[in-house]
Design a protein around this motif. Structure first.
Motif, PDB file in Angstrom:
ATOM      1  N   GLY A 145      13.874  16.749  -5.919  1.00  0.00           N
ATOM      2  CA  GLY A 145      13.093  15.560  -5.624  1.00  0.00           C
ATOM      3  C   GLY A 145      13.425  14.861  -4.327  1.00  0.00           C
ATOM      4  N   LYS A 146      14.316  15.437  -3.500  1.00  0.00           N
ATOM      5  CA  LYS A 146      14.640  14.806  -2.228  1.00  0.00           C
ATOM      6  C   LYS A 146      13.607  15.207  -1.171  1.00  0.00           C
ATOM      7  N   ILE A 147      13.256  14.248  -0.332  1.00  0.00           N
ATOM      8  CA  ILE A 147      12.245  14.491   0.695  1.00  0.00           C
ATOM      9  C   ILE A 147      12.760  15.488   1.731  1.00  0.00           C
ATOM     10  N   ARG A 148      11.955  16.482   2.039  1.00  0.00           N
ATOM     11  CA  ARG A 148      12.315  17.499   3.037  1.00  0.00           C
ATOM     12  C   ARG A 148      11.770  17.081   4.407  1.00  0.00           C
TER      13      ARG A 148
ATOM     14  N   ALA B 130       0.812  -1.224   0.000  1.00  0.00           N
ATOM     15  CA  ALA B 130       0.000   0.000   0.000  1.00  0.00           C
ATOM     16  C   ALA B 130       0.840   1.266   0.000  1.00  0.00           C
ATOM     17  N   VAL B 131       2.135   1.147   0.294  1.00  0.00           N
ATOM     18  CA  VAL B 131       2.974   2.331   0.487  1.00  0.00           C
ATOM     19  C   VAL B 131       3.692   2.704  -0.806  1.00  0.00           C
ATOM     20  N   MET B 132       3.350   3.866  -1.345  1.00  0.00           N
ATOM     21  CA  MET B 132       4.041   4.388  -2.524  1.00  0.00           C
ATOM     22  C   MET B 132       5.323   5.104  -2.116  1.00  0.00           C
ATOM     23  N   GLU B 133       5.198   6.026  -1.165  1.00  0.00           N
ATOM     24  CA  GLU B 133       6.342   6.775  -0.651  1.00  0.00           C
ATOM     25  C   GLU B 133       6.128   6.998   0.837  1.00  0.00           C
ATOM     26  N   CYS B 134       7.213   7.183   1.566  1.00  0.00           N
ATOM     27  CA  CYS B 134       7.062   7.533   2.973  1.00  0.00           C
ATOM     28  C   CYS B 134       8.283   8.306   3.452  1.00  0.00           C
ATOM     29  N   ALA B 135       8.070   9.071   4.497  1.00  0.00           N
ATOM     30  CA  ALA B 135       9.144   9.808   5.158  1.00  0.00           C
ATOM     31  C   ALA B 135       9.042   9.549   6.654  1.00  0.00           C
ATOM     32  N   VAL B 136      10.146   9.172   7.243  1.00  0.00           N
ATOM     33  CA  VAL B 136      10.182   8.881   8.675  1.00  0.00           C
ATOM     34  C   VAL B 136      10.938   9.991   9.392  1.00  0.00           C
ATOM     35  N   THR B 137      10.348  10.518  10.447  1.00  0.00           N
ATOM     36  CA  THR B 137      10.942  11.624  11.199  1.00  0.00           C
ATOM     37  C   THR B 137      10.794  11.370  12.691  1.00  0.00           C
ATOM     38  N   GLY B 138      11.494  12.172  13.474  1.00  0.00           N
ATOM     39  CA  GLY B 138      11.392  12.107  14.917  1.00  0.00           C
ATOM     40  C   GLY B 138      10.471  13.182  15.460  1.00  0.00           C
ATOM     41  N   VAL B 139       9.658  12.818  16.439  1.00  0.00           N
ATOM     42  CA  VAL B 139       8.756  13.750  17.114  1.00  0.00           C
ATOM     43  C   VAL B 139       9.155  13.820  18.579  1.00  0.00           C
ATOM     44  N   GLU B 140       9.233  15.021  19.128  1.00  0.00           N
ATOM     45  CA  GLU B 140       9.618  15.188  20.528  1.00  0.00           C
ATOM     46  C   GLU B 140       8.657  14.432  21.450  1.00  0.00           C
TER      47      GLU B 140
END
Length: 567
Positions: free
Chosen positions: A544-547, A475-485
């Motif tokens: 095209g790089k994920i921000r 189901a995942v086309m694209e994703c971005a993983v980040t940190g949340v406080e």
């Protein structure tokens, strides 16, 4: 005919990656100039040799340009540029997408010694204003897209250095018509001598970096830069003499230098250019088959689209080498491509500041998701914050030795920024700003930009590692993983996901549970995202790089406690 051997010291055929790394050394003659020493040399000795095969969405058949054609037209363009007052050291911005005129104008600027600034057609008014003023741009040359040219015009009120706007399409009020004027010019341009001559350490090309945070930096390359890309083309792309190579890149970012002109032409292969309005996987595969491409390079995102096609419908047999760069390649995409084509995808890594730094060179074994091993052009180290080498398996910053001389293909510095240049070249190293680790076989694995690393409950988590797991879910086309406080853990992991169209209308809570369950089954518990957000698109840089920095900024101050999962 292949000129690459003349720029490799004591050239011979290398038997393995280890042989290549130990013995391949690049060399540059005094006052090397790509236009005169490569383009004109081919034009004199093999004038009918193919240089460029170009097609767009409005064409049924491709245009073919020989090196004699490129030499003639770039001389004509150089003469025309000088008539407009362009001289050595002047800054000229090219916003040409993939128009064939780029292959006339870039060598033309090299002939003069003017500095070419590559710029994407996605730039808006404020982006253009920043670039023209930061670099003192004297001329902007654009293709005939009304939206692009309107944005350029909006920027002119605050762009005092710009003297000419030039269109390569139909006439436009206030613009110089390139074809109307340059086609009347004599195709002669003798190599300059004296003060007008170019030298190896003169500025030749400038890129504005993607700018994952802050304003883009101005990356400056000198006239030896093309030589660094011999390694890119010959030993990573593995182009062949008189072959046909396609790198999918718009000319406004550095991958065009990597794959659309320098190393490929030095190595004797022609460029195939598809000037597309948007990626159509079927059309791309049809062109690869129809024109018999011999080598192909695209970012992992493109392979994700291509591999969803029935590849048995296309004749890809002439394509000897498939490569990729820009982000880590998902292992499932690699496996599906190998299964359907019988061909591996060879990864590589580098920056706007460099040629290929690491890669799967020649026929060395591939570890999907790895950046490969260090290029013979660079002496690489992985360093801790005290600039000390780290052992295998430990994360550190990827750096390049510059204490024994400046390697070919590496930036000379950041234009007008002495402190940033000094910081990048501190301690006898060039610091990439990318965190990696080396495994026991010498392969290097990307962990993330230094400011992208997530620190949760004492663990250091690579966003790319988590993304690679999530992208295996259908189901995942694209994703971005980040940190949340997070008060308890310092940070927790968040996944921002773009769903494949077939899943886009499904209940998001159900999708969250499904993907979360999948993550629990496929990676360590401490890496699993605690927060999920589904979006239509991810914020990206012009190249095209994920921000991820933009996602982190938007999440600041949000009340995410209600949607946090506890495990």
């Amino acid at each position: 005919m292949n000129l690459a051997h003349e720029y490799i010291k004591d050239y011979r055929e290398y038997t393995s990656y280890e042989d290549l790394k130990a013995n391949c050394r690049l060399t540059a003659p005094e006052d090397f100039n790509f236009a005169y020493d490569i383009v004109d040399r081919y034009a004199r000795e093999t004038p009918e040799k193919r240089a460029l095969v170009w097609i767009d969405d409005n064409s049924d058949e491709a245009k073919v340009f020989t090196f004699a054609d490129i030499s003639r037209e770039s001389k004509r363009a150089a003469y025309w540029l000088t008539l407009k007052g362009i001289k050595k050291g002047d800054m000229v911005m090219l916003m040409l997408r993939r128009r064939y005129e780029w292959w006339f104008l870039l060598p033309a600027l090299h002939r003069i010694g003017a500095v070419a600034i590559a710029a994407s057609d996605q730039l808006l008014k404020t982006d253009i204003e920043y670039r023209t003023n930061a670099a003192d741009v004297k001329m902007i040359i654009s293709y005939d897209n009304p939206h692009v040219q309107e944005e350029i015009e909006k920027a002119m009120e605050k762009s005092p250095s710009v003297q000419y706007l030039v269109t390569v399409g139909p006439s436009r009020e206030g613009w110089v018509n390139f074809h109307e004027e340059y086609e009347k010019i004599d195709p002669e341009f003798p190599r300059p001598v004296g003060e007008a001559a170019t030298h190896n350490n003169d500025p030749m090309l400038m890129y504005f970096t993607s700018g994952t945070s802050g304003y883009p930096k101005m990356v400056l390359h000198d006239f030896t830069y093309p030589i660094g890309h011999i390694i890119t083309a010959k030993y990573w792309h593995c182009v062949v003499d008189d072959g046909l190579h396609l790198t999918i890149a718009e000319t406004g970012w550095a991958k065009a230098s990597w794959g659309k002109i320098y190393g490929q032409w030095i190595c004797g292969t022609a460029q195939f250019v598809y000037d597309m309005n948007m990626l159509k996987p079927d059309k791309m595969l049809t062109l690869i088959s129809k024109y018999g491409l011999t080598t192909f390079c695209a970012p992992p995102t493109v392979y994700r689209f291509l591999v969803r096609q029935d590849l048995s419908k296309y004749d890809l047999s002439k394509c000897q080498r498939f490569s990729t760069a820009g982000e880590a390649l998902n292992g499932e995409v690699y496996d599906k491509w190998l299964e359907q084509t019988g061909k591996r995808i060879y990864e590589g890594y580098g920056q706007s500041e460099s040629a290929v730094i690491c890669g799967n060179f020649m026929d060395s074994p591939v570890k999907p998701g790895s950046m490969g091993r260090p290029s013979p052009a660079y002496d690489v180290e992985i360093l801790n914050p005290n600039d000390k080498p780290v052992p295998n398996g430990e994360v550190g910053e990827l750096c390049i030795h510059v204490d024994q001389g400046h390697p070919y293909g590496l930036l000379t510095g950041y234009h007008k920024d002495i402190s940033l240049t000094a910081e990048a070249f501190d301690g006898g190293f060039y610091h990439t700003g990318d965190n990696v680790y080396r495994d026991d076989d010498g392969y290097i694995w990307f962990v993330g930009r230094k400011d992208d690393i997530i620190k949760s409950s004492g663990y250091r988590i690579s966003p790319f590692e988590v993304e690679s797991v999530l992208q295996k879910h259908p189901a995942v086309m694209e994703c971005a993983v980040t940190g949340v406080e997070d008060a308890k853990r310092g940070q927790i992991v968040k996944a921002t996901i773009v769903l494949v169209p077939a899943y886009a209308d499904k209940d998001k809570k159900e999708m969250e549970v499904e993907i979360s369950t999948f993550a629990k089954e496929n990676t360590a518990m401490y890496k699993i995202p605690r927060i999920y957000e589904f979006v239509n698109e991810l914020p990206k840089t012009i190249s095209g790089k994920i921000r991820r920095v933009e996602i982190r900024e938007k999440d600041k101050g949000k009340d995410l406690e209600k949607i946090k999962q506890d495990f």
